[in-house]
Design a protein around this motif. Structure first.
Motif, PDB file in Angstrom:
ATOM      1  N   LYS A   7       0.889  -1.123   0.055  1.00  0.00           N
ATOM      2  CA  LYS A   7      -0.033   0.230  -0.046  1.00  0.00           C
ATOM      3  C   LYS A   7       0.950   1.165   0.047  1.00  0.00           C
ATOM      4  O   LYS A   7       1.871   1.380   0.824  1.00  0.00           O
ATOM      5  N   GLY A  10      -0.713   8.640   0.568  1.00  0.00           N
ATOM      6  CA  GLY A  10      -1.059  10.028  -0.341  1.00  0.00           C
ATOM      7  C   GLY A  10       0.320  10.684  -0.602  1.00  0.00           C
ATOM      8  O   GLY A  10       0.506  11.144  -1.867  1.00  0.00           O
ATOM      9  N   THR A 172       4.955   4.526   3.397  1.00  0.00           N
ATOM     10  CA  THR A 172       4.784   5.739   3.597  1.00  0.00           C
ATOM     11  C   THR A 172       5.715   7.025   3.719  1.00  0.00           C
ATOM     12  O   THR A 172       6.709   6.592   3.370  1.00  0.00           O
ATOM     13  N   ASP A 173       5.216   7.847   4.397  1.00  0.00           N
ATOM     14  CA  ASP A 173       6.373   9.009   4.621  1.00  0.00           C
ATOM     15  C   ASP A 173       7.271   9.121   5.663  1.00  0.00           C
ATOM     16  O   ASP A 173       8.051   9.985   6.052  1.00  0.00           O
ATOM     17  N   TYR A 178       7.260   4.747  15.159  1.00  0.00           N
ATOM     18  CA  TYR A 178       8.003   5.228  16.582  1.00  0.00           C
ATOM     19  C   TYR A 178       7.217   5.412  17.772  1.00  0.00           C
ATOM     20  O   TYR A 178       6.231   5.045  17.895  1.00  0.00           O
ATOM     21  N   ASP A 181       4.891  10.028  17.664  1.00  0.00           N
ATOM     22  CA  ASP A 181       4.737  10.719  16.340  1.00  0.00           C
ATOM     23  C   ASP A 181       6.060  11.750  16.290  1.00  0.00           C
ATOM     24  O   ASP A 181       6.039  12.545  16.756  1.00  0.00           O
ATOM     25  N   ARG A 183       6.768  13.882  14.257  1.00  0.00           N
ATOM     26  CA  ARG A 183       6.618  15.176  13.991  1.00  0.00           C
ATOM     27  C   ARG A 183       6.531  15.980  15.222  1.00  0.00           C
ATOM     28  O   ARG A 183       6.404  17.136  15.243  1.00  0.00           O
TER      29      ARG A 183
END
Ligand code: ADP
Ligand code: ASP
Ligand code: MG
Length: 401
Positions: A7, A10, A172-173, A178, A181, A183
């Protein structure tokens, strides 16, 4: 022939360049001799843009039409991926959710996969084709296109893998799962593996890297899931059943979510039938209630608070209007600036003291909380969004995440 479902999310299909890049990755897998089913999301922020477009027309679109609109995003991607594979001389076919046999049930915009008629996918695989399926969509019993809820392409992929009896790779990106997150907490650590149980809690509590229902399905049908970066060949994270080799960490990860609001209903005449009525009405409208707290009765009245998705705010407001007509004297408050912070770890089953340590950390750092709930393997707190970053920092540091 062994089969794999891959998969691509986006960001990984966000531009024609990226699509060409993943085409190479798909081909290299096919050339190893595997049957490859590819599930893709809409390009970049397409789903958000489609939703924005609908808002330019109406505040209250019919959900059937919204599904029709949102499903177009994935349909664009399957064709471009198929074209990129054809261009490189590979036999392949793009299929919408319906064409891939994905049958759904339930509400528009949050339907569930009921079953998959896998015949068509299987016959294309037998002919040696790479099968490219639109994620996030299926068709219900009325022949209408439905979508599976945001992030639903993960569910499409795991469901196809379950039906085909193969493993599922989620590209994914981010290069794996983790502890927090990355980010939000940049020094978080990447996990080599995580159990379905822990991933399910982390996903449902806000770790958007995997869609909750996808993990649920993986656990139910024992589908090995591998989460990794789409652009490079770095080792990712395995999501699998707990086994003897896996360390039982007290805390495996921390999740946060800003997606819920908190509803407080004050001055409810204390009668268990009234409480049941409130939750039954919410359930009938498919509002997923999460944390619930209730005060002890005072002079025959109680106050009740619960959290629910911000996305359901309009439905909740309508329900509350209706409740005010039925339960005299109630007052309703809605708080939108709340964050749910949760720690998750399978080791909590056998190790005590995690809750005590959390209360200490909050006390020492002057962070107040509004609600606390626990399960065997997690503790969740509702806090003010203004305290969110500080809370993540101190909790992650104290638990060495
Ligand atoms: P895709 O479009 O590929 O489905 P998503 O945006 O849904 O990608 O998921 C990937 C994002 O999930 C990452 O960019 C990361 O910020 C976020 N994320 C949240 N929690 C975690 C976590 N615990 N580990 C890794 N990524 C996480
Ligand atoms: N395109 C859908 C979304 O943005 C589904 C997905 O990406 O998994 O939610
Ligand atoms: Mg996703």
């Amino acid at each position: 022939m062994s089969i794999v479902v891959q998969k691509y999310g986006g960001t990984s299909v966000g531009t024609p360049e990226k699509i060409k890049n993943i085409a190479e990755k798909i081909i290299s897998r096919k050339e190893k001799g595997d049957g490859v089913v590819v599930v893709v999301s809409a390009m970049g922020k397409t789903t958000d843009l489609l939703l924005e477009m609908s808002k330019g027309i109406t505040k209250n679109p019919h959900k059937r039409e919204l599904d029709m609109l949102m499903s177009t995003g994935e349909q664009v991607t399957i064709t471009l991926v198929a074209m990129a594979l054809h261009e490189r001389g590979h036999d392949c076919i793009s299929l919408t959710g319906f064409q891939a046999g994905i049958q759904t049930q339930g509400y528009h915009t949050k339907a569930r996969i009921h079953d998959i008629d896998i015949e068509k996918v299987n016959s294309h695989l037998k002919e040696g084709k790479i099968v490219v399926v639109a994620g996030f969509q299926g068709m219900n019993e009325n022949g209408d296109i439905t979508t599976l809820g945001r992030g639903g392409s993960d569910t499409t992929a795991v469901a196809l893998a379950a039906k085909l009896g193969c493993s599922c790779e989620i590209y994914t990106d981010v290069d794996g799962i983790y502890t927090v997150d990355p980010r939000v907490f940049s020094t978080a650590r990447k996990l080599d593996y995580i159990s379905y149980e822990e991933m399910l809690e982390m996903a449902s509590l806000g770790a958007g890297v995997m869609e909750t229902r996808a993990v649920e399905m993986g656990q139910k049908f024992n589908v090995p899931i591998y989460v990794a970066l789409s652009m490079e060949d770095w080792p990712g994270t395995y999501i699998k059943g707990m086994d003897m080799t896996m360390e039982k960490r007290a805390i495996t990860g921390l999740s946060i979510s800003d997606k819920d609001l908190m509803v407080t209903v004050n001055h409810i005449k204390y009668d268990t039938k009234n409480i049941a009525y409130i939750f039954n009405t919410l359930a009938k409208m498919d509002v997923n209630v999460d944390m619930i707290s209730q005060t002890a009765p005072v002079n025959g009245f109680v106050n009740l608070s619960f959290t629910a998705p911000k996305l359901d705010e309009n439905t909740i407001l309508n329900i509350m209007k209706d409740l005010k007509g039925k339960l005299n004297d109630i007052e309703v408050e809605i708080e939108r600036d709340i964050t749910k912070l949760s720690v998750v770890g399978i080791g909590m089953r056998s190790q005590s003291g995690v809750a005590a340590k959390m209360f200490d950390i909050f006390a020492e750092n002057d962070i107040s909380f509004k609600q606390v709930t626990t399960s065997e393997i997690r503790i969740s707190y509702t806090i003010s969004t203004k305290d969110r970053n500080k809370a993540v920092e101190v909790v992650a540091t104290e638990f060495d995440l």
